[in-house]
Design an enzyme around this catalytic site. Sequence first.
Site, PDB file in Angstrom:
ATOM      1  NE  ARG A   1      -3.768  -0.130   2.314  1.00  0.00           N
ATOM      2  CZ  ARG A   1      -3.713  -1.254   3.030  1.00  0.00           C
ATOM      3  NH1 ARG A   1      -2.774  -1.410   3.954  1.00  0.00           N
ATOM      4  NH2 ARG A   1      -4.576  -2.218   2.829  1.00  0.00           N
ATOM      5  CE1 TYR A   2       0.377   4.544   3.925  1.00  0.00           C
ATOM      6  CE2 TYR A   2       0.405   2.298   4.761  1.00  0.00           C
ATOM      7  CZ  TYR A   2      -0.163   3.562   4.746  1.00  0.00           C
ATOM      8  OH  TYR A   2      -1.249   3.835   5.537  1.00  0.00           O
TER       9      TYR A   2
ATOM     10  NE  ARG B   1       5.474   2.390   5.283  1.00  0.00           N
ATOM     11  CZ  ARG B   1       4.874   3.527   5.667  1.00  0.00           C
ATOM     12  NH1 ARG B   1       3.977   3.528   6.621  1.00  0.00           N
ATOM     13  NH2 ARG B   1       5.188   4.656   5.091  1.00  0.00           N
TER      14      ARG B   1
ATOM     15  CB  CYS C   1      -6.145 -14.903  15.059  1.00  0.00           C
ATOM     16  SG  CYS C   1      -5.874 -13.778  13.681  1.00  0.00           S
TER      17      CYS C   1
ATOM     18  CB  CYS D   1     -10.961  -9.029  17.374  1.00  0.00           C
ATOM     19  SG  CYS D   1      -9.394  -9.262  18.245  1.00  0.00           S
TER      20      CYS D   1
ATOM     21  CB  CYS E   1     -11.241  -8.925  12.927  1.00  0.00           C
ATOM     22  SG  CYS E   1      -9.826  -9.243  11.844  1.00  0.00           S
TER      23      CYS E   1
ATOM     24  NE  ARG F   1      -5.396  -7.914   6.731  1.00  0.00           N
ATOM     25  CZ  ARG F   1      -4.341  -7.396   7.341  1.00  0.00           C
ATOM     26  NH1 ARG F   1      -3.987  -7.834   8.544  1.00  0.00           N
ATOM     27  NH2 ARG F   1      -3.621  -6.449   6.767  1.00  0.00           N
TER      28      ARG F   1
ATOM     29  CG  ASP G   1     -10.353  -0.303   9.662  1.00  0.00           C
ATOM     30  OD1 ASP G   1     -10.149   0.848   9.243  1.00  0.00           O
ATOM     31  OD2 ASP G   1      -9.461  -1.023  10.164  1.00  0.00           O
TER      32      ASP G   1
ATOM     33  CG  ASP H   1      -6.028   1.943   7.178  1.00  0.00           C
ATOM     34  OD1 ASP H   1      -5.765   2.434   6.069  1.00  0.00           O
ATOM     35  OD2 ASP H   1      -5.384   1.012   7.684  1.00  0.00           O
TER      36      ASP H   1
ATOM     37  CE  LYS I   1      -1.369   3.002   9.907  1.00  0.00           C
ATOM     38  NZ  LYS I   1      -1.127   1.835   9.062  1.00  0.00           N
TER      39      LYS I   1
END
Length: 358
Positions: A99-100, A103, A112, A116, A119, A121, A280, A317, A324
Amino acid sequence: MPDGTAAPAAPPKTLRTMAALASAGLVRVDELPKLEAVAERYAIAVTPHVASLIDRDDPADPIAAQYVPHPDEAVTRPDEHPDPIGDDRHSPVRGIVHRYPDRVLLKPLLACPVYCRFCFRRESVGPDGGVLADAELEAAYAYVRARPQIREVILTGGDPLMLSPRRLGAILQALDAIPHLETLRIHTRVPVAEPSLVTPALAAALATEKPLWLMVHVNHARELSPAALEALGRIRAAGVPILSQSVLLRGVNDCEAALEQLFRALIAARVKPAYLHHLDRAPGTARFRVPLARGRALMRRLRGRIPGHALPIYVVDIAGGHGKVPVGESHAERDGEGWLLTAPDGSRHRLADTGESG
C-alpha cells in the site's frame, strides 16, 4: 495409570463453538439460535486465558465484548465492506500487501489465537489458517527483493506468533538477508490473547540482524494480565522494542478513564502506545462504532492528563486502501500573521510568526 495414580488433566481448550461458549457461561442459551448465523459466517475462538479475564457477572464486560460473538454481527450495513481498507486491491502476489511505497505487509498465515468481533479481516481469517506454502513464500520474498524502494516488511495476518519458532525464525532470517530492507516489524495479539505461546524458543526466534519491532494489539488495561506482562517481558528481553496499537471501541474503551488506564498501563509495561485506530467498517461491526467527533474530543481531553509519550496518534485508515491519516484535533490555527495555540486547559495563546527563517 498402572501405578494407580491419576492421569494428568487435559489442558483447557480454546472455545470454538457456540455450544462451548454457552457451557462456559459466556453466552446465554436463549441466544444460541440467533448466534448460530454468526458462527456460520465468522470464525470463533476464545482462549482459556481470555476466558479467565471475562467477568461473567457483568453483561457489559469489555473483554467479553471484544471476543464473544453477538447477534448484531449477523447484520451487514450498506456502508460496511468485506475488505474495508483495500488489502485485495494492493496485493500483487499472495500474502503481500503493498500500500505504501517503502513498506509491505507479509501475511504468512490467516489464523489467530482469538477472533476479534470487530476485525477488519474477519472475512478472510479463520482456523483453517491460510498458511502460505513454501513456493508462495518464495514468491513473496522475490517480490521484495526485486524492489529496492521497499525498506520494511511487516509480518501480520492472521497472527505471525502463531507460527512455530522454527517457521517464524526461517521467515525472519529470509527477510533479514534482503540487503535493502532496513527494519522488520511484527503485528500480534498473541502476548495478550495466548501468552503461553511466547516461549523462550519463540523469543529466541526473534533474533535478527536488522532492527525488529513488535506491535502488540491491546484495547483494554485488563488485557495486560500478569501472564501477558511476562510474555511481553520475554520479548523485550530478546532485544525487541514494543509498540502498541488499539482500536477505539464503543463499550470497550470509549471513555477518558478507560483510555487513560490503558495508556498508563502500556507505558508501565514499557510499551509505547503508537496508534489508536478509528474503527474500520467491516461487516457486522456497527455496534462498536464511536463517532469521529467523540474520538477527537477524547484524545483532546487526554492531552495534559497523561504524558505525551503515552499518547498514541489517533488515525483513520481511509476506506479502499488509501492509507492511514491522523485525525486528532489540531492545537494550532492560523490567526493573521501568527497562530492561536490551545493549551490542555482550553485557554488560548497567541504565537507570533514574524521574523522566523524558513
